[in-house]
Design a protein around this motif. Sequence first.
Motif, PDB file in Angstrom:
ATOM      1  N   VAL A  60       0.836  -1.206   0.000  1.00  0.00           N
ATOM      2  CA  VAL A  60       0.000   0.000   0.000  1.00  0.00           C
ATOM      3  C   VAL A  60       0.869   1.255   0.000  1.00  0.00           C
ATOM      4  CG1 VAL A  60      -1.607   1.343   1.421  1.00  0.00           C
ATOM      5  CG2 VAL A  60      -2.034  -1.041   0.976  1.00  0.00           C
ATOM      6  N   ALA A  61       1.963   1.233   0.753  1.00  0.00           N
ATOM      7  CA  ALA A  61       2.846   2.398   0.773  1.00  0.00           C
ATOM      8  C   ALA A  61       3.426   2.662  -0.608  1.00  0.00           C
ATOM      9  CB  ALA A  61       3.966   2.190   1.789  1.00  0.00           C
ATOM     10  N   LEU A  62       3.814   1.617  -1.303  1.00  0.00           N
ATOM     11  CA  LEU A  62       4.422   1.793  -2.616  1.00  0.00           C
ATOM     12  C   LEU A  62       3.381   2.148  -3.681  1.00  0.00           C
ATOM     13  CD1 LEU A  62       6.947   1.624  -4.369  1.00  0.00           C
ATOM     14  CD2 LEU A  62       6.449  -0.792  -4.716  1.00  0.00           C
ATOM     15  N   VAL A  63       2.399   1.288  -3.862  1.00  0.00           N
ATOM     16  CA  VAL A  63       1.413   1.491  -4.924  1.00  0.00           C
ATOM     17  C   VAL A  63       0.494   2.667  -4.599  1.00  0.00           C
ATOM     18  CG1 VAL A  63      -0.499   0.431  -6.180  1.00  0.00           C
ATOM     19  CG2 VAL A  63       1.523  -0.915  -5.625  1.00  0.00           C
ATOM     20  N   GLY A  64      -0.060   2.680  -3.392  1.00  0.00           N
ATOM     21  CA  GLY A  64      -0.954   3.771  -3.012  1.00  0.00           C
ATOM     22  C   GLY A  64      -0.255   5.111  -2.991  1.00  0.00           C
ATOM     23  N   GLY A  65       0.985   5.119  -2.557  1.00  0.00           N
ATOM     24  CA  GLY A  65       1.749   6.365  -2.548  1.00  0.00           C
ATOM     25  C   GLY A  65       2.016   6.893  -3.937  1.00  0.00           C
ATOM     26  N   LEU A  66       2.360   6.004  -4.860  1.00  0.00           N
ATOM     27  CA  LEU A  66       2.611   6.451  -6.231  1.00  0.00           C
ATOM     28  C   LEU A  66       1.339   6.911  -6.929  1.00  0.00           C
ATOM     29  CD1 LEU A  66       5.248   3.821  -7.383  1.00  0.00           C
ATOM     30  CD2 LEU A  66       5.611   6.217  -6.805  1.00  0.00           C
ATOM     31  N   VAL A  67       0.240   6.200  -6.707  1.00  0.00           N
ATOM     32  CA  VAL A  67      -1.037   6.620  -7.295  1.00  0.00           C
ATOM     33  C   VAL A  67      -1.473   7.953  -6.694  1.00  0.00           C
ATOM     34  CG1 VAL A  67      -3.495   6.038  -7.445  1.00  0.00           C
ATOM     35  CG2 VAL A  67      -1.771   4.311  -7.927  1.00  0.00           C
ATOM     36  N   GLY A  68      -1.337   8.094  -5.384  1.00  0.00           N
ATOM     37  CA  GLY A  68      -1.698   9.348  -4.729  1.00  0.00           C
ATOM     38  C   GLY A  68      -0.832  10.507  -5.178  1.00  0.00           C
ATOM     39  N   LEU A  69       0.454  10.265  -5.353  1.00  0.00           N
ATOM     40  CA  LEU A  69       1.354  11.306  -5.833  1.00  0.00           C
ATOM     41  C   LEU A  69       0.977  11.743  -7.242  1.00  0.00           C
ATOM     42  CD1 LEU A  69       3.933  12.990  -5.415  1.00  0.00           C
ATOM     43  CD2 LEU A  69       5.217  11.059  -6.345  1.00  0.00           C
ATOM     44  N   SER A  70       0.653  10.779  -8.089  1.00  0.00           N
ATOM     45  CA  SER A  70       0.220  11.118  -9.447  1.00  0.00           C
ATOM     46  C   SER A  70      -1.065  11.933  -9.426  1.00  0.00           C
ATOM     47  CB  SER A  70      -0.001   9.850 -10.275  1.00  0.00           C
ATOM     48  OG  SER A  70       1.175   9.112 -10.374  1.00  0.00           O
ATOM     49  N   ALA A  71      -2.003  11.549  -8.581  1.00  0.00           N
ATOM     50  CA  ALA A  71      -3.272  12.284  -8.483  1.00  0.00           C
ATOM     51  C   ALA A  71      -3.042  13.698  -7.970  1.00  0.00           C
ATOM     52  CB  ALA A  71      -4.238  11.539  -7.569  1.00  0.00           C
ATOM     53  N   ARG A  72      -2.191  13.844  -6.956  1.00  0.00           N
ATOM     54  CA  ARG A  72      -1.918  15.193  -6.430  1.00  0.00           C
ATOM     55  C   ARG A  72      -1.235  16.069  -7.457  1.00  0.00           C
ATOM     56  NH1 ARG A  72      -0.831  12.187  -1.823  1.00  0.00           N
ATOM     57  NH2 ARG A  72       1.393  12.174  -2.226  1.00  0.00           N
ATOM     58  N   ARG A  73      -0.301  15.500  -8.204  1.00  0.00           N
ATOM     59  CA  ARG A  73       0.367  16.291  -9.245  1.00  0.00           C
ATOM     60  C   ARG A  73      -0.585  16.667 -10.371  1.00  0.00           C
ATOM     61  NH1 ARG A  73       6.324  13.476  -9.761  1.00  0.00           N
ATOM     62  NH2 ARG A  73       7.127  14.352  -7.813  1.00  0.00           N
TER      63      ARG A  73
END
Length: 125
Positions: A60-73
């Motif tokens: 979750v830290a890896l996948v969720g973090g990358l998806v969340g970072l993409s969404a925030r950007r």
Amino acid sequence: MTGDGARGPGLPGPEIGPEIVGVWPAAVWIAVGTLVWLGDPDRFAGWKGGVYYVLGTGIVALVGGLVGLSARRAVGGIQERLLKEVRHRGDLATWGVALGMRLLVGLFEAVAVTLLALTAVDVLG
């Protein structure tokens, strides 16, 4: 050429800084697991707790973090373009809209991770 030719000389470039990628989704994952554990400790007996906390938190830290970072950007870029067309200078209304958009993205991330965590608990238990 930096690719900021459309900005003009007086407009600042995008903010670049360190990003904490997977902390928010992993914290929600751990909080949901802990609340479920407090309600029914037998659901995490033996290998289930290890799989949920050790393996699940990392994923979750890896996948969720990358998806969340993409969404925030993505939301940040859209927000910047939209607000620059409406208001050329930052003011209280612009700050409020920007904060509201960031809160909506954070709420969406939290709900998505919560649903994923509850689904994982059901699959394990």
